[in-house]
Scaffold this active site. Sequence first.
Site, PDB file in Angstrom:
ATOM      1  N   LYS A 168      51.426   7.504  63.910  1.00 31.92           N
ATOM      2  CA  LYS A 168      52.283   6.759  62.964  1.00 31.92           C
ATOM      3  C   LYS A 168      52.157   5.258  63.189  1.00 31.92           C
ATOM      4  CE  LYS A 168      54.765   8.215  60.298  1.00 31.92           C
ATOM      5  NZ  LYS A 168      54.529   8.579  58.876  1.00 31.92           N
ATOM      6  N   GLN A 214      60.514  16.698  52.404  1.00 30.04           N
ATOM      7  CA  GLN A 214      61.954  16.393  52.380  1.00 30.04           C
ATOM      8  C   GLN A 214      62.250  15.090  51.647  1.00 30.04           C
ATOM      9  OE1 GLN A 214      64.557  17.312  55.793  1.00 30.04           O
ATOM     10  NE2 GLN A 214      62.743  16.835  57.005  1.00 30.04           N
ATOM     11  N   TYR A 224      51.886  12.076  67.838  1.00 30.32           N
ATOM     12  CA  TYR A 224      52.519  11.780  66.541  1.00 30.32           C
ATOM     13  C   TYR A 224      52.911  10.310  66.471  1.00 30.32           C
ATOM     14  CZ  TYR A 224      56.250  11.706  62.996  1.00 30.32           C
ATOM     15  OH  TYR A 224      57.058  11.385  61.924  1.00 30.32           O
TER      16      TYR A 224
HETATM   17  N1  LIG Z   1      61.173  14.521  59.453  1.00 31.60           N
HETATM   18  C1  LIG Z   1      61.600  13.565  60.279  1.00 31.60           C
HETATM   19  O1  LIG Z   1      62.467  13.779  61.142  1.00 31.60           O
HETATM   20  C2  LIG Z   1      61.041  12.162  60.177  1.00 31.60           C
HETATM   21  C3  LIG Z   1      61.546  11.162  61.017  1.00 31.60           C
HETATM   22  C4  LIG Z   1      61.027   9.873  60.931  1.00 31.60           C
HETATM   23  C5  LIG Z   1      60.031   9.595  60.005  1.00 31.60           C
HETATM   24  N2  LIG Z   1      59.547  10.571  59.213  1.00 31.60           N
HETATM   25  C6  LIG Z   1      58.461  10.250  58.277  1.00 31.60           C
HETATM   26  O2  LIG Z   1      58.949  10.392  56.954  1.00 31.60           O
HETATM   27  C7  LIG Z   1      57.891  10.826  56.084  1.00 31.60           C
HETATM   28  C8  LIG Z   1      58.365  12.021  55.280  1.00 31.60           C
HETATM   29  O3  LIG Z   1      58.826  13.012  56.202  1.00 31.60           O
HETATM   30  P1  LIG Z   1      59.395  14.412  55.694  1.00 31.60           P
HETATM   31  O4  LIG Z   1      60.393  14.856  56.711  1.00 31.60           O
HETATM   32  O5  LIG Z   1      59.765  14.338  54.252  1.00 31.60           O
HETATM   33  O6  LIG Z   1      58.083  15.289  55.882  1.00 31.60           O
HETATM   34  P2  LIG Z   1      57.731  16.727  55.332  1.00 31.60           P
HETATM   35  O7  LIG Z   1      58.942  17.406  54.780  1.00 31.60           O
HETATM   36  O8  LIG Z   1      56.935  17.382  56.396  1.00 31.60           O
HETATM   37  O9  LIG Z   1      56.784  16.384  54.094  1.00 31.60           O
HETATM   38  C9  LIG Z   1      55.550  15.793  54.288  1.00 31.60           C
HETATM   39  C10 LIG Z   1      54.723  16.071  53.057  1.00 31.60           C
HETATM   40  O10 LIG Z   1      53.430  15.496  53.260  1.00 31.60           O
HETATM   41  C11 LIG Z   1      52.505  16.348  52.636  1.00 31.60           C
HETATM   42  N3  LIG Z   1      51.169  16.162  53.181  1.00 31.60           N
HETATM   43  C12 LIG Z   1      50.687  16.555  54.385  1.00 31.60           C
HETATM   44  N4  LIG Z   1      49.392  16.238  54.479  1.00 31.60           N
HETATM   45  C13 LIG Z   1      49.042  15.640  53.317  1.00 31.60           C
HETATM   46  C14 LIG Z   1      47.842  15.108  52.804  1.00 31.60           C
HETATM   47  N5  LIG Z   1      46.707  15.129  53.531  1.00 31.60           N
HETATM   48  N6  LIG Z   1      47.846  14.561  51.579  1.00 31.60           N
HETATM   49  C15 LIG Z   1      48.967  14.552  50.824  1.00 31.60           C
HETATM   50  N7  LIG Z   1      50.146  15.063  51.247  1.00 31.60           N
HETATM   51  C16 LIG Z   1      50.169  15.588  52.478  1.00 31.60           C
HETATM   52  C17 LIG Z   1      53.017  17.736  52.957  1.00 31.60           C
HETATM   53  O11 LIG Z   1      52.473  18.658  52.046  1.00 31.60           O
HETATM   54  P3  LIG Z   1      52.062  20.149  52.548  1.00 31.60           P
HETATM   55  O12 LIG Z   1      53.332  20.759  53.014  1.00 31.60           O
HETATM   56  O13 LIG Z   1      51.485  20.761  51.314  1.00 31.60           O
HETATM   57  O14 LIG Z   1      51.068  19.947  53.652  1.00 31.60           O
HETATM   58  C18 LIG Z   1      54.517  17.576  52.807  1.00 31.60           C
HETATM   59  O15 LIG Z   1      54.949  17.890  51.510  1.00 31.60           O
HETATM   60  C19 LIG Z   1      56.691  11.087  56.996  1.00 31.60           C
HETATM   61  O16 LIG Z   1      55.846   9.972  56.964  1.00 31.60           O
HETATM   62  C20 LIG Z   1      57.289  11.192  58.382  1.00 31.60           C
HETATM   63  O17 LIG Z   1      56.382  10.802  59.397  1.00 31.60           O
HETATM   64  C21 LIG Z   1      60.043  11.852  59.250  1.00 31.60           C
END
Ligand SMILES: NC(=O)c1ccc[n+]([C@@H]2O[C@H](COP(=O)([O-])OP(=O)(O)OC[C@H]3O[C@@H](n4cnc5c(N)ncnc54)[C@H](OP(=O)(O)O)[C@@H]3O)[C@@H](O)[C@H]2O)c1
Length: 286
Positions: free
Chosen positions: A128, A11, A124
């Site tokens: 983090k 995202q 989780y």
């Molecule tokens: N979503 C939320 O509500 C939220 C809230 C607070 C903080 N965050 C943080 O914000 C960041 C981005 O979140 P997001 O919502 O954009 O997450 P997301 O949509 O789940 O995207 C995460 C990406 O990380 C990739 N990934 C997973 N394992 C990996 C690896 N070993 N090496 C390289 N890439 C890898 C995934 O690729 P694949 O799909 O190919 O595995 C996916 O494209 C994360 O650090 C998350 O903890 C998110």
Amino acid sequence: MRILLTGSKGQVGSCLRDRLPDSWELIASDSQTLNITDAHNVLNMVKTFEPDVIINAAGYTKVDAAETDIDKAFAINATGTLNLAQAAQSIGARLIHISTEQVFDGHHHVILSENMAPNPLSVYGHSKLAGELLALNAHVDTVIVRTSWVYSEYGSNFVKTMLEKGLETPSLRVVDDQIGCPTYAGDLAEVIIRLTALTHSPRGLLHFAGSQQMSWAEFAQRIFAEAAKIDERYKHVKVEHIATADYQSAARRPEFGILDSRSLQNLLPQPVADTPLARIVEKLIR
Ligand SMILES: NC(=O)c1ccc[n+]([C@@H]2O[C@H](COP(=O)([O-])OP(=O)(O)OC[C@H]3O[C@@H](n4cnc5c(N)ncnc54)[C@H](OP(=O)(O)O)[C@@H]3O)[C@@H](O)[C@H]2O)c1
């Protein structure tokens, strides 16, 4: 400016790709082209491309699954982040990393500033927090942006789930005693771009979240109210407000996860305002 972006298909990664200035050189990687848990590959990639800034948008984000997939959650969120910090350190690049309000327990119902003590409730959250600490210890030129309740037109998120479920069932049970601030990934991407562009870049922890506090149930109602303006099938969806205790989920989440964004917003030449929810709902429906 040369940027190495990890997790570019998630995202936040996708929203960053949409918004990064054309004049910046972007090396966009995903889990296939750069697995951040592989320290050797991370170092090679970083030494080959010599980015000025590494933006880590990769993460293990399945909060409930992490309760039983502990090794993988830590490998990606803790070790993967450390690998990037060490590689950044080795070439003098800046690291911008994204973390979460789930490093806090939210028990005290106070707005969460950067100097408050974390106390994660879930695997989780622990993974983090470990990533934050490892990165900050490994590389002084690290900025960690904690955010919350991220949604967008990409990937899996609460808005998309509600819009899908709303067409399948007339009444949805949604938790009403967890309070947070939904954050549009595009707004977070804009914040990261403005931080990256600063000549004197900040270091350490910063918070950024959308400006509206609400429960998940209230968020669901707002989503359906916006959706109903476009598709009248959403007019009839009922949101039943329930307690966390009445909803089965593997991971515990903070009751109150409101991040104080003021320190970060004050650093920017112009604060980033919320993109209206209606715009993302419209993108998802049309
Ligand atoms: N979503 C939320 O509500 C939220 C809230 C607070 C903080 N965050 C943080 O914000 C960041 C981005 O979140 P997001 O919502 O954009 O997450 P997301 O949509 O789940 O995207 C995460 C990406 O990380 C990739 N990934 C997973 N394992 C990996 C690896 N070993 N090496 C390289 N890439 C890898 C995934 O690729 P694949 O799909 O190919 O595995 C996916 O494209 C994360 O650090 C998350 O903890 C998110």
